[in-house]
Design an enzyme around this catalytic site. Structure first.
Site, PDB file in Angstrom:
ATOM      1  N   HIS A 140       0.904  -1.162   0.000  1.00  0.00           N
ATOM      2  CA  HIS A 140       0.000   0.000   0.000  1.00  0.00           C
ATOM      3  C   HIS A 140       0.940   1.208   0.000  1.00  0.00           C
ATOM      4  CE1 HIS A 140      -3.916   2.018   1.548  1.00  0.00           C
ATOM      5  NE2 HIS A 140      -3.015   2.995   1.409  1.00  0.00           N
ATOM      6  N   HIS A 164       3.231   4.118   0.473  1.00  0.00           N
ATOM      7  CA  HIS A 164       3.509   4.866   1.704  1.00  0.00           C
ATOM      8  C   HIS A 164       4.805   5.643   1.568  1.00  0.00           C
ATOM      9  CE1 HIS A 164       5.105   0.763   2.105  1.00  0.00           C
ATOM     10  NE2 HIS A 164       6.106   1.297   2.805  1.00  0.00           N
TER      11      HIS A 164
HETATM   12  P1  5GP Z   1       8.297  -0.771   3.485  1.00  0.00           P
HETATM   13  O1  5GP Z   1       9.430  -1.695   3.810  1.00  0.00           O
HETATM   14  O2  5GP Z   1       7.123  -1.493   2.854  1.00  0.00           O
HETATM   15  O3  5GP Z   1       8.709   0.449   2.708  1.00  0.00           O
HETATM   16  O4  5GP Z   1       7.816  -0.188   4.866  1.00  0.00           O
HETATM   17  C1  5GP Z   1       6.769  -0.716   5.604  1.00  0.00           C
HETATM   18  C2  5GP Z   1       6.829  -0.084   6.972  1.00  0.00           C
HETATM   19  O5  5GP Z   1       5.616  -0.355   7.632  1.00  0.00           O
HETATM   20  C3  5GP Z   1       7.961  -0.632   7.854  1.00  0.00           C
HETATM   21  O6  5GP Z   1       8.807   0.451   8.256  1.00  0.00           O
HETATM   22  C4  5GP Z   1       7.211  -1.269   9.036  1.00  0.00           C
HETATM   23  O7  5GP Z   1       7.873  -1.074  10.261  1.00  0.00           O
HETATM   24  C5  5GP Z   1       5.869  -0.556   8.984  1.00  0.00           C
HETATM   25  N1  5GP Z   1       4.755  -1.364   9.481  1.00  0.00           N
HETATM   26  C6  5GP Z   1       4.458  -2.644   9.127  1.00  0.00           C
HETATM   27  N2  5GP Z   1       3.345  -3.060   9.769  1.00  0.00           N
HETATM   28  C7  5GP Z   1       2.935  -2.015  10.535  1.00  0.00           C
HETATM   29  C8  5GP Z   1       1.829  -1.839  11.423  1.00  0.00           C
HETATM   30  O8  5GP Z   1       0.986  -2.718  11.650  1.00  0.00           O
HETATM   31  N3  5GP Z   1       1.719  -0.627  12.048  1.00  0.00           N
HETATM   32  C9  5GP Z   1       2.627   0.384  11.820  1.00  0.00           C
HETATM   33  N4  5GP Z   1       2.426   1.534  12.481  1.00  0.00           N
HETATM   34  N5  5GP Z   1       3.676   0.253  10.981  1.00  0.00           N
HETATM   35  C10 5GP Z   1       3.827  -0.939  10.351  1.00  0.00           C
HETATM   36 ZN    ZN Z   2      -4.277  -0.917   1.337  1.00  0.00          ZN
END
Ligand code: 5GP
Ligand code: ZN
Length: 114
Positions: free
Chosen positions: A98, A100
């Site tokens: 998703h 971010h």
């Molecule tokens: P990506 O690696 O996809 O760019 O970053 C995903 C981020 O989402 C990671 O920094 C991870 O710590 C955060 N994250 C994953 N699950 C959750 C959650 O349930 N709550 C929150 N607040 N952050 C999450």
């Molecule tokens: Zn989503």
């Protein structure tokens, strides 16, 4: 979208520490912070990744940067600075499907991007 962690956070099915919310955008603290300030800024509409952004999303994406600007000022990191990172896809290290924007601040961040 079902089974999307961030959609569940948007719906309130998973708790989060919110720092900003409007009808289109949510910002909340990362559960596993990589810096003293680590906030995730997301569109409420499920967009899987940066590569799925469409022309009609341009206003929304621009607004996300305005929201980041506002959060930076509200959290008083506008003077010392911060970093915004968007991981995309497997090689980009994206773990949550998703779109971010990571907002990182609160210390001198590493000089290396990778
Ligand atoms: P990506 O690696 O996809 O760019 O970053 C995903 C981020 O989402 C990671 O920094 C991870 O710590 C955060 N994250 C994953 N699950 C959750 C959650 O349930 N709550 C929150 N607040 N952050 C999450
Ligand atoms: Zn989503």
């Amino acid at each position: 979208m079902e089974d999307c962690i961030f959609c569940k956070i948007i719906k309130g099915e998973i708790p989060s520490n919110k720092v900003y919310e409007d009808e289109e955008i949510l910002a909340f603290k990362d559960i596993n912070p990589a810096a003293p300030i680590h906030i995730l800024v997301i569109p409420k509409r499920h967009i899987t990744s940066l590569i799925e952004i469409k022309e009609e999303d341009e206003k929304l994406i621009a607004k996300i940067y305005s929201v980041i600007n506002k959060i930076a000022k509200d959290m008083q990191i506008d003077q010392k600075g911060f970093r915004v990172i968007v991981n995309c896809g497997e090689d980009g290290g994206q773990e949550v499907g998703h779109l971010h924007f990571h907002l990182l601040a609160g210390k001198k961040l590493g000089e290396k991007i990778v």
